[in-house]
Design a protein around this motif. Structure first.
Motif, PDB file in Angstrom:
ATOM      1  N   MET A 112      32.584  54.248  43.000  1.00  0.00           N
ATOM      2  CA  MET A 112      32.461  52.962  42.354  1.00  0.00           C
ATOM      3  C   MET A 112      33.620  52.681  41.399  1.00  0.00           C
ATOM      4  SD  MET A 112      29.568  50.946  42.502  1.00  0.00           S
ATOM      5  CE  MET A 112      27.864  51.015  42.163  1.00  0.00           C
ATOM      6  N   ILE A 113      34.182  53.706  40.800  1.00  0.00           N
ATOM      7  CA  ILE A 113      35.267  53.499  39.849  1.00  0.00           C
ATOM      8  C   ILE A 113      36.492  52.927  40.563  1.00  0.00           C
ATOM      9  CG2 ILE A 113      36.897  54.668  38.327  1.00  0.00           C
ATOM     10  CD1 ILE A 113      34.612  56.534  37.533  1.00  0.00           C
ATOM     11  N   VAL A 114      36.798  53.419  41.757  1.00  0.00           N
ATOM     12  CA  VAL A 114      37.948  52.906  42.501  1.00  0.00           C
ATOM     13  C   VAL A 114      37.693  51.457  42.909  1.00  0.00           C
ATOM     14  CG1 VAL A 114      39.380  53.203  44.549  1.00  0.00           C
ATOM     15  CG2 VAL A 114      38.585  55.201  43.300  1.00  0.00           C
ATOM     16  N   ALA A 115      36.461  51.141  43.309  1.00  0.00           N
ATOM     17  CA  ALA A 115      36.116  49.756  43.658  1.00  0.00           C
ATOM     18  C   ALA A 115      36.264  48.853  42.441  1.00  0.00           C
ATOM     19  CB  ALA A 115      34.698  49.682  44.216  1.00  0.00           C
ATOM     20  N   ASP A 116      35.854  49.342  41.274  1.00  0.00           N
ATOM     21  CA  ASP A 116      36.030  48.565  40.040  1.00  0.00           C
ATOM     22  C   ASP A 116      37.501  48.365  39.723  1.00  0.00           C
ATOM     23  OD1 ASP A 116      33.318  48.321  39.722  1.00  0.00           O
ATOM     24  OD2 ASP A 116      33.167  49.823  38.126  1.00  0.00           O
ATOM     25  N   LEU A 117      38.310  49.383  39.964  1.00  0.00           N
ATOM     26  CA  LEU A 117      39.754  49.273  39.742  1.00  0.00           C
ATOM     27  C   LEU A 117      40.348  48.199  40.663  1.00  0.00           C
ATOM     28  CD1 LEU A 117      42.331  50.264  38.352  1.00  0.00           C
ATOM     29  CD2 LEU A 117      42.503  51.998  40.123  1.00  0.00           C
ATOM     30  N   ILE A 118      39.923  48.183  41.924  1.00  0.00           N
ATOM     31  CA  ILE A 118      40.385  47.148  42.865  1.00  0.00           C
ATOM     32  C   ILE A 118      39.974  45.773  42.363  1.00  0.00           C
ATOM     33  CG2 ILE A 118      40.150  46.252  45.224  1.00  0.00           C
ATOM     34  CD1 ILE A 118      41.803  48.837  45.029  1.00  0.00           C
ATOM     35  N   LEU A 119      38.745  45.656  41.858  1.00  0.00           N
ATOM     36  CA  LEU A 119      38.271  44.373  41.330  1.00  0.00           C
ATOM     37  C   LEU A 119      39.096  43.932  40.126  1.00  0.00           C
ATOM     38  CD1 LEU A 119      36.227  42.054  41.428  1.00  0.00           C
ATOM     39  CD2 LEU A 119      34.725  43.460  39.993  1.00  0.00           C
ATOM     40  N   VAL A 120      39.435  44.863  39.240  1.00  0.00           N
ATOM     41  CA  VAL A 120      40.268  44.532  38.074  1.00  0.00           C
ATOM     42  C   VAL A 120      41.652  44.058  38.527  1.00  0.00           C
ATOM     43  CG1 VAL A 120      41.438  45.507  36.050  1.00  0.00           C
ATOM     44  CG2 VAL A 120      39.027  46.016  36.462  1.00  0.00           C
ATOM     45  N   ILE A 121      42.233  44.753  39.488  1.00  0.00           N
ATOM     46  CA  ILE A 121      43.539  44.339  40.025  1.00  0.00           C
ATOM     47  C   ILE A 121      43.442  42.948  40.640  1.00  0.00           C
ATOM     48  CG2 ILE A 121      45.230  44.829  41.853  1.00  0.00           C
ATOM     49  CD1 ILE A 121      44.660  47.852  41.277  1.00  0.00           C
ATOM     50  N   HIS A 122      42.372  42.705  41.391  1.00  0.00           N
ATOM     51  CA  HIS A 122      42.146  41.401  42.001  1.00  0.00           C
ATOM     52  C   HIS A 122      42.065  40.321  40.923  1.00  0.00           C
ATOM     53  CE1 HIS A 122      39.862  39.391  45.593  1.00  0.00           C
ATOM     54  NE2 HIS A 122      40.988  38.773  45.298  1.00  0.00           N
ATOM     55  N   PHE A 123      41.300  40.607  39.878  1.00  0.00           N
ATOM     56  CA  PHE A 123      41.165  39.659  38.764  1.00  0.00           C
ATOM     57  C   PHE A 123      42.518  39.382  38.108  1.00  0.00           C
ATOM     58  CE2 PHE A 123      40.772  38.946  34.200  1.00  0.00           C
ATOM     59  CZ  PHE A 123      40.059  37.752  34.197  1.00  0.00           C
ATOM     60  N   LEU A 124      43.318  40.427  37.904  1.00  0.00           N
ATOM     61  CA  LEU A 124      44.632  40.246  37.272  1.00  0.00           C
ATOM     62  C   LEU A 124      45.566  39.408  38.145  1.00  0.00           C
ATOM     63  CD1 LEU A 124      45.165  43.797  35.733  1.00  0.00           C
ATOM     64  CD2 LEU A 124      44.613  41.668  34.524  1.00  0.00           C
ATOM     65  N   ILE A 125      45.466  39.567  39.449  1.00  0.00           N
ATOM     66  CA  ILE A 125      46.277  38.736  40.352  1.00  0.00           C
ATOM     67  C   ILE A 125      45.845  37.283  40.254  1.00  0.00           C
ATOM     68  CG2 ILE A 125      46.759  38.245  42.791  1.00  0.00           C
ATOM     69  CD1 ILE A 125      46.700  41.325  43.231  1.00  0.00           C
ATOM     70  N   VAL A 126      44.531  37.038  40.264  1.00  0.00           N
ATOM     71  CA  VAL A 126      44.017  35.670  40.115  1.00  0.00           C
ATOM     72  C   VAL A 126      44.477  35.084  38.785  1.00  0.00           C
ATOM     73  CG1 VAL A 126      41.910  34.289  39.837  1.00  0.00           C
ATOM     74  CG2 VAL A 126      42.038  36.026  41.640  1.00  0.00           C
ATOM     75  N   PHE A 127      44.365  35.866  37.719  1.00  0.00           N
ATOM     76  CA  PHE A 127      44.785  35.411  36.395  1.00  0.00           C
ATOM     77  C   PHE A 127      46.286  35.104  36.367  1.00  0.00           C
ATOM     78  CE2 PHE A 127      46.246  36.154  32.040  1.00  0.00           C
ATOM     79  CZ  PHE A 127      45.427  35.254  31.364  1.00  0.00           C
ATOM     80  N   PHE A 128      47.078  35.958  36.974  1.00  0.00           N
ATOM     81  CA  PHE A 128      48.528  35.758  37.038  1.00  0.00           C
ATOM     82  C   PHE A 128      48.846  34.436  37.740  1.00  0.00           C
ATOM     83  CE2 PHE A 128      52.468  36.294  39.553  1.00  0.00           C
ATOM     84  CZ  PHE A 128      53.384  36.489  38.532  1.00  0.00           C
ATOM     85  N   ILE A 129      48.243  34.217  38.897  1.00  0.00           N
ATOM     86  CA  ILE A 129      48.515  32.996  39.658  1.00  0.00           C
ATOM     87  C   ILE A 129      48.143  31.764  38.847  1.00  0.00           C
ATOM     88  CG2 ILE A 129      47.823  31.631  41.674  1.00  0.00           C
ATOM     89  CD1 ILE A 129      47.533  34.300  43.207  1.00  0.00           C
ATOM     90  N   ILE A 130      46.938  31.753  38.316  1.00  0.00           N
ATOM     91  CA  ILE A 130      46.459  30.573  37.585  1.00  0.00           C
ATOM     92  C   ILE A 130      47.254  30.351  36.303  1.00  0.00           C
ATOM     93  CG2 ILE A 130      44.488  29.614  36.329  1.00  0.00           C
ATOM     94  CD1 ILE A 130      42.697  30.951  38.461  1.00  0.00           C
ATOM     95  N   SER A 131      47.515  31.415  35.546  1.00  0.00           N
ATOM     96  CA  SER A 131      48.184  31.250  34.259  1.00  0.00           C
ATOM     97  C   SER A 131      49.615  30.728  34.404  1.00  0.00           C
ATOM     98  CB  SER A 131      48.167  32.557  33.469  1.00  0.00           C
ATOM     99  OG  SER A 131      48.931  33.544  34.117  1.00  0.00           O
ATOM    100  N   LEU A 132      50.314  31.135  35.475  1.00  0.00           N
ATOM    101  CA  LEU A 132      51.690  30.665  35.631  1.00  0.00           C
ATOM    102  C   LEU A 132      51.778  29.173  35.922  1.00  0.00           C
ATOM    103  CD1 LEU A 132      52.752  33.515  35.251  1.00  0.00           C
ATOM    104  CD2 LEU A 132      54.325  33.038  37.114  1.00  0.00           C
TER     105      LEU A 132
END
Length: 120
Positions: free
Chosen positions: A1-21
């Motif tokens: 589950m920790i690796v899946a959570d890490l993937i989710l955090v990375i996914h969230f950061l990519i979404v945040f990066f796209i939207i914030s720019l």
């Protein structure tokens, strides 16, 4: 589950990066921030939103979502991170809504590259 959570955090950061720019590029040009002109940052942004738009047009699921779901297997319980980050980036709207949103995002990213071209 920790690796899946890490993937989710990375996914969230990519979404945040796209939207914030979308907001930070014009504002950064106005404030004369040099980092918003970075070719690496701007072309990464354009690549990511293009990838998301193409995924939506073709009708495929994001590889990060597939990987996260695979890593979670059939577990029904969610950790704190997965429960709340999932609510932030996954919405229950029709696919046509997301297709329109991603295409608009893609066109806006192209517009930003033309109006505020990367220099560095």
């Amino acid at each position: 589950m920790i690796v899946a959570d890490l993937i989710l955090v990375i996914h969230f950061l990519i979404v945040f990066f796209i939207i914030s720019l979308f907001a930070l590029v014009p504002y950064g040009y106005y404030k004369k921030w040099t980092w918003v002109s970075s070719k690496k940052i701007r072309y990464t942004h354009l690549f990511l939103i293009t990838f998301v738009a193409i995924e939506s047009i073709v009708g495929i699921i994001c590889p990060l979502t597939i990987l996260e779901n695979y890593l979670r297997g059939t577990f029904t319980n969610q950790t704190f991170i997965s429960k709340y980050l999932s609510k932030l980036i996954f919405f229950d709207f029709p696919s046509s809504f997301f297709l329109s949103l991603y295409l608009i995002g893609f066109l806006f990213a192209v517009y930003l590259n033309l109006k505020y071209p990367p220099k560095i």
